[in-house]
Write a protein that holds these residues in place. Structure first.
Motif, PDB file in Angstrom:
ATOM      1  N   ILE A 150       0.833  -1.201   0.000  1.00  0.00           N
ATOM      2  CA  ILE A 150       0.000   0.000   0.000  1.00  0.00           C
ATOM      3  C   ILE A 150       0.872   1.257   0.000  1.00  0.00           C
ATOM      4  CG2 ILE A 150      -1.778   1.281   1.257  1.00  0.00           C
ATOM      5  CD1 ILE A 150      -2.741  -1.408   2.369  1.00  0.00           C
ATOM      6  N   ALA A 151       1.975   1.226   0.757  1.00  0.00           N
ATOM      7  CA  ALA A 151       2.900   2.364   0.759  1.00  0.00           C
ATOM      8  C   ALA A 151       3.466   2.584  -0.635  1.00  0.00           C
ATOM      9  CB  ALA A 151       4.019   2.126   1.772  1.00  0.00           C
ATOM     10  N   ASN A 152       3.799   1.507  -1.330  1.00  0.00           N
ATOM     11  CA  ASN A 152       4.289   1.631  -2.706  1.00  0.00           C
ATOM     12  C   ASN A 152       3.219   2.225  -3.619  1.00  0.00           C
ATOM     13  OD1 ASN A 152       6.846   0.610  -2.223  1.00  0.00           O
ATOM     14  ND2 ASN A 152       6.318  -1.480  -2.792  1.00  0.00           N
ATOM     15  N   GLN A 153       1.972   1.846  -3.387  1.00  0.00           N
ATOM     16  CA  GLN A 153       0.878   2.322  -4.225  1.00  0.00           C
ATOM     17  C   GLN A 153       0.647   3.825  -4.030  1.00  0.00           C
ATOM     18  OE1 GLN A 153      -1.045   0.123  -6.374  1.00  0.00           O
ATOM     19  NE2 GLN A 153      -1.554   2.120  -7.216  1.00  0.00           N
ATOM     20  N   TYR A 154       0.667   4.277  -2.785  1.00  0.00           N
ATOM     21  CA  TYR A 154       0.345   5.672  -2.493  1.00  0.00           C
ATOM     22  C   TYR A 154       1.531   6.622  -2.656  1.00  0.00           C
ATOM     23  CZ  TYR A 154      -4.266   4.582  -0.501  1.00  0.00           C
ATOM     24  OH  TYR A 154      -5.565   4.187  -0.318  1.00  0.00           O
ATOM     25  N   ARG A 195       6.873   9.390   4.213  1.00  0.00           N
ATOM     26  CA  ARG A 195       5.479   9.036   4.505  1.00  0.00           C
ATOM     27  C   ARG A 195       5.266   7.538   4.358  1.00  0.00           C
ATOM     28  NH1 ARG A 195       1.962  13.050   0.892  1.00  0.00           N
ATOM     29  NH2 ARG A 195       3.555  12.399  -0.621  1.00  0.00           N
ATOM     30  N   GLY A 196       5.932   6.927   3.389  1.00  0.00           N
ATOM     31  CA  GLY A 196       5.813   5.487   3.202  1.00  0.00           C
ATOM     32  C   GLY A 196       6.363   4.707   4.384  1.00  0.00           C
ATOM     33  N   MET A 197       7.451   5.181   4.972  1.00  0.00           N
ATOM     34  CA  MET A 197       8.025   4.525   6.150  1.00  0.00           C
ATOM     35  C   MET A 197       7.044   4.552   7.321  1.00  0.00           C
ATOM     36  SD  MET A 197      11.378   5.693   8.405  1.00  0.00           S
ATOM     37  CE  MET A 197      10.692   7.343   8.640  1.00  0.00           C
ATOM     38  N   ILE A 198       6.496   5.734   7.609  1.00  0.00           N
ATOM     39  CA  ILE A 198       5.552   5.848   8.723  1.00  0.00           C
ATOM     40  C   ILE A 198       4.301   5.031   8.442  1.00  0.00           C
ATOM     41  CG2 ILE A 198       4.118   7.463  10.042  1.00  0.00           C
ATOM     42  CD1 ILE A 198       7.132   7.592  10.631  1.00  0.00           C
ATOM     43  N   TYR A 199       3.831   5.047   7.203  1.00  0.00           N
ATOM     44  CA  TYR A 199       2.638   4.277   6.854  1.00  0.00           C
ATOM     45  C   TYR A 199       2.891   2.783   7.028  1.00  0.00           C
ATOM     46  CZ  TYR A 199      -1.670   3.157   4.352  1.00  0.00           C
ATOM     47  OH  TYR A 199      -2.922   2.691   4.019  1.00  0.00           O
ATOM     48  N   THR A 200       4.064   2.303   6.620  1.00  0.00           N
ATOM     49  CA  THR A 200       4.386   0.882   6.734  1.00  0.00           C
ATOM     50  C   THR A 200       4.354   0.426   8.184  1.00  0.00           C
ATOM     51  OG1 THR A 200       5.745   0.925   4.726  1.00  0.00           O
ATOM     52  CG2 THR A 200       6.143  -0.864   6.276  1.00  0.00           C
ATOM     53  N   VAL A 201       4.891   1.223   9.072  1.00  0.00           N
ATOM     54  CA  VAL A 201       4.994   0.823  10.476  1.00  0.00           C
ATOM     55  C   VAL A 201       3.710   1.102  11.248  1.00  0.00           C
ATOM     56  CG1 VAL A 201       6.225   1.246  12.651  1.00  0.00           C
ATOM     57  CG2 VAL A 201       7.499   1.086  10.496  1.00  0.00           C
ATOM     58  N   PHE A 202       3.085   2.266  11.031  1.00  0.00           N
ATOM     59  CA  PHE A 202       1.950   2.673  11.856  1.00  0.00           C
ATOM     60  C   PHE A 202       0.590   2.510  11.167  1.00  0.00           C
ATOM     61  CE2 PHE A 202       5.530   4.817  13.780  1.00  0.00           C
ATOM     62  CZ  PHE A 202       5.281   4.740  15.146  1.00  0.00           C
ATOM     63  N   GLY A 203       0.553   2.435   9.845  1.00  0.00           N
ATOM     64  CA  GLY A 203      -0.708   2.261   9.128  1.00  0.00           C
ATOM     65  C   GLY A 203      -1.416   3.569   8.825  1.00  0.00           C
ATOM     66  N   VAL A 204      -2.714   3.479   8.539  1.00  0.00           N
ATOM     67  CA  VAL A 204      -3.519   4.659   8.221  1.00  0.00           C
ATOM     68  C   VAL A 204      -3.644   5.527   9.470  1.00  0.00           C
ATOM     69  CG1 VAL A 204      -5.728   5.492   7.334  1.00  0.00           C
ATOM     70  CG2 VAL A 204      -4.835   3.274   6.577  1.00  0.00           C
ATOM     71  N   PRO A 205      -3.336   6.813   9.392  1.00  0.00           N
ATOM     72  CA  PRO A 205      -3.478   7.664  10.580  1.00  0.00           C
ATOM     73  C   PRO A 205      -4.944   7.823  10.976  1.00  0.00           C
ATOM     74  CG  PRO A 205      -2.972   8.994   8.650  1.00  0.00           C
ATOM     75  CD  PRO A 205      -2.837   7.567   8.231  1.00  0.00           C
ATOM     76  N   ASP A 206      -5.177   8.026  12.263  1.00  0.00           N
ATOM     77  CA  ASP A 206      -6.544   8.282  12.737  1.00  0.00           C
ATOM     78  C   ASP A 206      -7.025   9.645  12.271  1.00  0.00           C
ATOM     79  OD1 ASP A 206      -6.873   5.851  14.383  1.00  0.00           O
ATOM     80  OD2 ASP A 206      -5.264   6.740  15.579  1.00  0.00           O
ATOM     81  N   PHE A 239      10.189   9.131  -7.181  1.00  0.00           N
ATOM     82  CA  PHE A 239      11.488   8.832  -7.773  1.00  0.00           C
ATOM     83  C   PHE A 239      12.132   7.625  -7.101  1.00  0.00           C
ATOM     84  CE2 PHE A 239      11.948  12.080  -4.547  1.00  0.00           C
ATOM     85  CZ  PHE A 239      12.995  11.611  -3.764  1.00  0.00           C
ATOM     86  N   LYS A 240      11.599   7.208  -5.960  1.00  0.00           N
ATOM     87  CA  LYS A 240      11.990   5.944  -5.351  1.00  0.00           C
ATOM     88  C   LYS A 240      10.747   5.232  -4.838  1.00  0.00           C
ATOM     89  CE  LYS A 240      13.378   8.209  -0.974  1.00  0.00           C
ATOM     90  NZ  LYS A 240      14.496   8.365  -0.022  1.00  0.00           N
ATOM     91  N   GLU A 241      10.912   3.957  -4.475  1.00  0.00           N
ATOM     92  CA  GLU A 241       9.777   3.151  -4.075  1.00  0.00           C
ATOM     93  C   GLU A 241       9.066   3.785  -2.875  1.00  0.00           C
ATOM     94  OE1 GLU A 241      12.879   2.290  -4.481  1.00  0.00           O
ATOM     95  OE2 GLU A 241      13.131   0.269  -5.318  1.00  0.00           O
ATOM     96  N   GLY A 242       7.741   3.582  -2.804  1.00  0.00           N
ATOM     97  CA  GLY A 242       6.938   4.249  -1.791  1.00  0.00           C
ATOM     98  C   GLY A 242       7.375   3.983  -0.371  1.00  0.00           C
ATOM     99  N   TRP A 243       7.788   2.759  -0.048  1.00  0.00           N
ATOM    100  CA  TRP A 243       8.174   2.453   1.327  1.00  0.00           C
ATOM    101  C   TRP A 243       9.457   3.179   1.734  1.00  0.00           C
ATOM    102  CZ3 TRP A 243      12.817   0.297   2.778  1.00  0.00           C
ATOM    103  CH2 TRP A 243      13.562  -0.349   1.776  1.00  0.00           C
ATOM    104  N   LYS A 244      10.240   3.659   0.751  1.00  0.00           N
ATOM    105  CA  LYS A 244      11.465   4.388   1.041  1.00  0.00           C
ATOM    106  C   LYS A 244      11.214   5.875   1.286  1.00  0.00           C
ATOM    107  CE  LYS A 244      14.891   1.575  -1.420  1.00  0.00           C
ATOM    108  NZ  LYS A 244      15.911   1.582  -2.504  1.00  0.00           N
TER     109      LYS A 244
END
Length: 397
Positions: A312-316, A328-339, A320-325
């Motif tokens: 999902i991080a890659n998708q959103y 925002r992708g890092m925080i999303y990967t670890v913590f998920g969708v913010p409240d 210029f680099k992969e979403g998880w890198k």
């Protein structure tokens, strides 16, 4: 009789109160007071993408509305102009909209506006006609926006933040000018530092292209080689946008060599070295994961859930680099969708109630991505970070 009258009055009160709340939402709501968590929630029933490009005399907004629960024609799309993030009312926009006829679960179109002297905000409201539920999206309309075109696939304006190897695309260049494309074969960028790091975020190195080619407006092209492609009208200017060419399975990862790097967030340095040393041998890789989770079922749940987040991080957030890198992708990967997700000026603020932590991302554009965001790091994030990592390792997320 009195009881019946009382029930009627109560129903009228509830109806009036509901109508009051509905009307209150329509007006008197500033952008800073809205929760935009639906932007990054894959379970949300609507998704509106706004793509901005700048020509010589106009700003062009391509939009695509996609729905999941009901056909697109069961949703309305209205536009407002807001002069700032804090004003509570805006002016309705009805002209210059070339909305196409909804097809199935998709509605798309294009709007155009004169180049503004001062930035303003284009606010979109998506409404489900039956339930009257609303979702808001917006785009800052900047006269100096550096993107001078966009890319279309066979189905219309590109809906992904990346290109797929072997697929055909069409370049749309503002003012019908030639687009120059720089190709970078080994576009390997840094993984982000953790949010509590006291070091400055690593500066992405300047890239020297491996090759270049040119595309005329409306030209169809096919990308064969994986890597980074930078699209510019003027190679001497900072204007441009970049997209990665990715393999067919992206944004998913399945091969062992693809799975190693994203695990850097939830492993110790020694564990990460062991994963890297597995060298595409699945039994060695699986042993490290099992040593972390200490149970086969937890290991399966951990891998399945973690790499769903990576996908999902890659998708959103891919750019210029992969979403998880991305930060925002890092925080999303670890913590998920913010409240709660709020927007104020160029900032995004993500609030996680259960972890009692709030992250602020500041817009920091570059020639590779005009809409890039950087996390404001703070050592206070250490405790919620490691507490959440511990839950991952115990498969208690």
């Amino acid at each position: 009789m009195e009881r019946i009258i009382l029930m009627i009055l109560m129903k009228r009160f509830v109806l009036s109160f509901t109508l009051f709340l509905f009307l209150s939402e329509l007006s008197g709501q500033s952008i800073t007071g809205l929760n935009f968590r639906h932007w990054y929630n894959p379970q949300n029933e609507v998704n509106l993408q706004l793509d901005l490009a700048r020509g010589q005399n106009q700003l062009i907004v391509n939009y695509v509305l996609r729905t999941t629960q009901f056909p697109a024609d069961q949703y309305s799309l209205t536009w407002e102009r807001r002069d700032s993030y804090v004003v509570r009312d805006g002016a309705s926009i009805t002209e210059n909209d070339s909305t196409t006829r909804p097809v199935g679960n998709e509605k798309s179109g294009q709007l155009s506006f004169p180049i503004p002297e001062k930035p303003w905000i284009l606010l979109a409201k998506v409404t489900h006609l039956q339930s009257q539920k609303n979702w808001y999206y917006f785009k800052l309309m900047e006269g100096i926006y550096p993107k001078r075109g966009w890319i279309e696939s066979k189905t219309g304006v590109l809906s992904e933040n990346f290109l797929r190897s072997g697929k055909d695309y069409t370049i749309k260049s503002c003012d019908e000018k030639t687009m120059f494309v720089s190709f970078y074969k080994t576009a390997s960028f840094y993984q982000p530092y953790p949010p509590f790091s006291e070091k400055s975020a690593p500066v992405e190195r300047f890239l020297f292209h491996d090759s270049t080619f040119r595309l005329e407006n409306n030209a169809t092209f096919s990308v064969k080689r994986e890597g980074l492609y930078l699209f510019q009208q003027d190679t001497n200017a900072a204007d441009g946008f970049a997209l990665r060419v990715v393999p067919e399975n992206f944004p998913k990862y399945s091969k062992v060599q693809e799975l190693v790097s994203p695990l850097i967030f939830v492993t110790t340095p020694d564990e990460f070295k062991q994963l890297a040393a597995a060298d595409n041998e699945k039994p060695k890789f699986d042993k490290v994961i099992l040593d972390i989770t200490r149970d086969k079922d937890r290991a399966k749940n951990f891998m399945r859930s973690y790499f769903k987040r990576v996908e999902i991080a890659n998708q959103y957030f891919s750019s210029f680099k992969e979403g998880w890198k991305m930060d925002r992708g890092m925080i999303y990967t670890v913590f998920g969708v913010p409240d709660e997700l709020s927007k104020n000026g160029g900032n995004e603020v993500w609030n996680y109630k259960s972890a009692n932590v709030r992250f602020t991302f500041v817009k920091s554009g570059s020639v590779y991505d005009p809409d890039n965001y950087v996390l404001l790091r703070d050592k206070r994030f250490m405790e919620p970070w490691f507490s959440t990592i511990d839950l991952w390792r115990k498969s208690r997320f």
